[in-house]
Design a protein around this motif. Structure first.
Motif, PDB file in Angstrom:
ATOM      1  N   LEU A  72       0.820  -1.203   0.000  1.00  0.00           N
ATOM      2  CA  LEU A  72       0.000   0.000   0.000  1.00  0.00           C
ATOM      3  C   LEU A  72       0.860   1.262   0.000  1.00  0.00           C
ATOM      4  O   LEU A  72       0.523   2.263  -0.658  1.00  0.00           O
ATOM      5  CB  LEU A  72      -0.922  -0.009   1.221  1.00  0.00           C
ATOM      6  CG  LEU A  72      -2.056  -1.044   1.180  1.00  0.00           C
ATOM      7  CD1 LEU A  72      -2.776  -1.100   2.512  1.00  0.00           C
ATOM      8  CD2 LEU A  72      -3.033  -0.714   0.058  1.00  0.00           C
ATOM      9  N   GLU A  73       1.963   1.235   0.731  1.00  0.00           N
ATOM     10  CA  GLU A  73       2.850   2.392   0.742  1.00  0.00           C
ATOM     11  C   GLU A  73       3.454   2.637  -0.641  1.00  0.00           C
ATOM     12  O   GLU A  73       3.646   3.788  -1.051  1.00  0.00           O
ATOM     13  CB  GLU A  73       3.957   2.194   1.784  1.00  0.00           C
ATOM     14  CG  GLU A  73       3.464   2.295   3.222  1.00  0.00           C
ATOM     15  CD  GLU A  73       4.558   2.024   4.215  1.00  0.00           C
ATOM     16  OE1 GLU A  73       4.375   2.341   5.397  1.00  0.00           O
ATOM     17  OE2 GLU A  73       5.614   1.479   3.799  1.00  0.00           O
ATOM     18  N   SER A  74       3.769   1.542  -1.371  1.00  0.00           N
ATOM     19  CA  SER A  74       4.300   1.692  -2.718  1.00  0.00           C
ATOM     20  C   SER A  74       3.266   2.340  -3.642  1.00  0.00           C
ATOM     21  O   SER A  74       3.596   3.200  -4.470  1.00  0.00           O
ATOM     22  CB  SER A  74       4.716   0.324  -3.264  1.00  0.00           C
ATOM     23  OG  SER A  74       5.163   0.430  -4.587  1.00  0.00           O
ATOM     24  N   ALA A  75       2.000   1.935  -3.509  1.00  0.00           N
ATOM     25  CA  ALA A  75       0.953   2.535  -4.335  1.00  0.00           C
ATOM     26  C   ALA A  75       0.722   3.997  -3.966  1.00  0.00           C
ATOM     27  O   ALA A  75       0.524   4.858  -4.843  1.00  0.00           O
ATOM     28  CB  ALA A  75      -0.339   1.744  -4.177  1.00  0.00           C
ATOM     29  N   ASN A  76       0.750   4.272  -2.678  1.00  0.00           N
ATOM     30  CA  ASN A  76       0.542   5.654  -2.239  1.00  0.00           C
ATOM     31  C   ASN A  76       1.679   6.578  -2.671  1.00  0.00           C
ATOM     32  O   ASN A  76       1.463   7.779  -2.878  1.00  0.00           O
ATOM     33  CB  ASN A  76       0.394   5.709  -0.715  1.00  0.00           C
ATOM     34  CG  ASN A  76      -0.914   5.109  -0.243  1.00  0.00           C
ATOM     35  OD1 ASN A  76      -1.873   5.061  -1.005  1.00  0.00           O
ATOM     36  ND2 ASN A  76      -0.956   4.636   0.984  1.00  0.00           N
ATOM     37  N   ALA A  77       2.896   6.005  -2.799  1.00  0.00           N
ATOM     38  CA  ALA A  77       4.041   6.830  -3.197  1.00  0.00           C
ATOM     39  C   ALA A  77       3.852   7.424  -4.588  1.00  0.00           C
ATOM     40  O   ALA A  77       4.309   8.544  -4.861  1.00  0.00           O
ATOM     41  CB  ALA A  77       5.316   6.003  -3.147  1.00  0.00           C
ATOM     42  N   ARG A  78       3.178   6.662  -5.499  1.00  0.00           N
ATOM     43  CA  ARG A  78       2.955   7.159  -6.851  1.00  0.00           C
ATOM     44  C   ARG A  78       1.955   8.317  -6.882  1.00  0.00           C
ATOM     45  O   ARG A  78       1.871   9.069  -7.837  1.00  0.00           O
ATOM     46  CB  ARG A  78       2.447   6.012  -7.732  1.00  0.00           C
ATOM     47  CG  ARG A  78       3.506   4.926  -7.973  1.00  0.00           C
ATOM     48  CD  ARG A  78       3.060   3.959  -9.050  1.00  0.00           C
ATOM     49  NE  ARG A  78       1.878   3.205  -8.651  1.00  0.00           N
ATOM     50  CZ  ARG A  78       1.906   2.017  -8.064  1.00  0.00           C
ATOM     51  NH1 ARG A  78       3.096   1.460  -7.773  1.00  0.00           N
ATOM     52  NH2 ARG A  78       0.791   1.391  -7.743  1.00  0.00           N
TER      53      ARG A  78
END
Length: 420
Positions: free
Chosen positions: A183-189
């Motif tokens: 989820l953090e990877s998706a939020n980073a984008r």
């Protein structure tokens, strides 16, 4: 991370730092008071050497951790091994030193690796079984060996539960860590456009993780208290009675051993069901009134206290969670009456009403001052706090009426949710 979680971690850090000193002091004081009853002169001399050795070990380990925060992989297992051997030797001198040895149940998962944790828990179980069987180590007679074997089996079950809890929490942590990472990877984008929303989303995820872990720990802790801990209390009482009557009345001693073995088998089954999150065994083949009636009769037989069970209203099949909650509250209330009330009579009434079910557990014991009880902790605790927490989970309430010399009445009211 929330302040509650941080405070809990700080509390556990203080416990693992200073707890061994407190347990060592308490066990030494109890051993000193009972030395004339259970210790030989050689045991006293050995304890005078071993206690300073244990104290020196903890002082050295504390200083070593302060100097080398990231200790080598062999340091912690070596410390645990030496400490367990010293605890074993102390328990050999006086069984009351098992108060100190119980430390192994709490920090085996913290100090040892996954492969060696079970061995550490089993070693602790051997020490505790030797102490609680009433014979010390090694057992002196065949009867002592039988008692030791039963208690060891119960403690081995306890180690299985502790190990399973550790494995579950580790698996949850791994799964939740992978989820949070994704989820953090998706939020980073989307960080530039949705910075505020991403921060709020991450915070909610952390809170959900903490709530899930806390709920699972609370459920398992409550199940252990309501099943294994109460089973152990009954087993120890039966074994002590068997030990005290083995010379004067062998037939009565065998009967106490039979009851202890039955309690051990029941506790083992409850341990497995607690880990698998199943219903209490009493509700597998009976409805709630039948399970409560058997529970009351069994409690009366074990304690020698007259107990009556009554059902009012029209009995209806209840939702599994409602039935399990009322059964556990009844078990806890009866266990409290046996431990503290000194009652000569008890009564349990299950009442079905239009939209709720009530459970009343009364005894004619010595009662207590409800205003003198310790403040309820946020974790719910056990005893009265645990009963209230169980009822609140299904929108119910628990009220207690008591006073010094007036007996005790526990009334639980929960919604009547039918079984579908």
């Amino acid at each position: 991370m929330s302040s509650a979680t941080t405070t809990a971690e700080q509390w556990w850090d203080r416990f693992f730092r200073y707890g061994p000193y407190g347990l060592l002091a308490l066990s030494t004081a109890v051993a000193a008071v009972t030395r004339g009853l259970v210790m030989t002169d050689a045991g006293v001399r050995a304890a005078l050497v071993l206690v300073p050795a244990v104290l020196a070990l903890h002082l050295a380990w504390t200083r070593y951790q302060d100097r080398v925060p990231k200790a080598p992989g062999w340091a912690a297992p070596a410390y645990f091994t030496v400490r367990t051997l010293l605890a074993f030797a102390l328990s050999w001198c006086n069984p009351f030193f098992s108060i100190y040895a119980v430390l192994g149940y709490f920090d085996a998962g913290r100090v040892l690796g996954p492969r060696t944790m079970r061995a550490g828990l089993l070693a602790t179980a051997v020490i505790m079984a030797g102490a609680q069987s009433g014979s010390g180590l090694p057992p002196a007679t065949l009867m002592n060996w039988v008692v030791f074997g039963i208690v060891l089996a119960v403690h081995a079950t306890l180690t299985m539960v502790f190990a399973q809890i550790g494995n579950r929490e580790a698996e949850q942590a791994r799964t939740q860590t992978d989820t949070i990472t994704a989820l953090e990877s998706a939020n980073a984008r989307l960080e530039q456009a949705l910075a505020e929303n991403a921060g709020l989303h991450a915070q909610l995820l952390v809170q959900a993780r903490e709530a899930g872990v806390a709920d699972e720990r609370g459920r398992l802790a409550a199940e252990i208290h309501d099943t294994i801990a109460q089973g152990l209390t009954g087993i120890i009482a039966q074994l002590q009675a068997a030990t005290s009557t083995q010379d004067t009345d062998p037939a009565l001693a065998r009967e106490h051993l039979r009851r202890a073995a039955g309690l051990a088998r029941h506790s083992l089954g409850e341990a497995r069901r607690s880990v698998q999150n199943l219903l209490p065994s009493a509700l597998e083949h009976d409805d709630l009134p039948g399970a409560l009636e058997k529970t009351v009769l069994g409690w009366s037989e074990r304690t020698g206290v007259r107990a009556d069970f009554t059902v009012t209203g029209t009995a209806e099949p209840l939702h599994d969670e409602v039935g399990a909650t009322l059964l556990r509250i009844a078990e806890e209330a009866l266990a409290n009456a046996a431990r503290h009330a000194r009652a000569t009579r008890a009564g349990v009434t299950l009442s079905y009403m239009d939209d709720e079910v009530s459970l009343d557990v009364r005894d004619d014991g010595r009662g207590f001052d409800p205003h003198a009880l310790p403040a309820r902790r946020s974790t719910g605790g056990f005893g009265l706090g645990g009963m209230r927490a169980r009822a609140e989970r299904i929108a119910g309430t628990v009220e207690v009426e008591t006073g010094p010399g007036l007996g005790t009445a526990v009334c639980a009211r929960v919604p009547l949710v039918p079984h579908h």
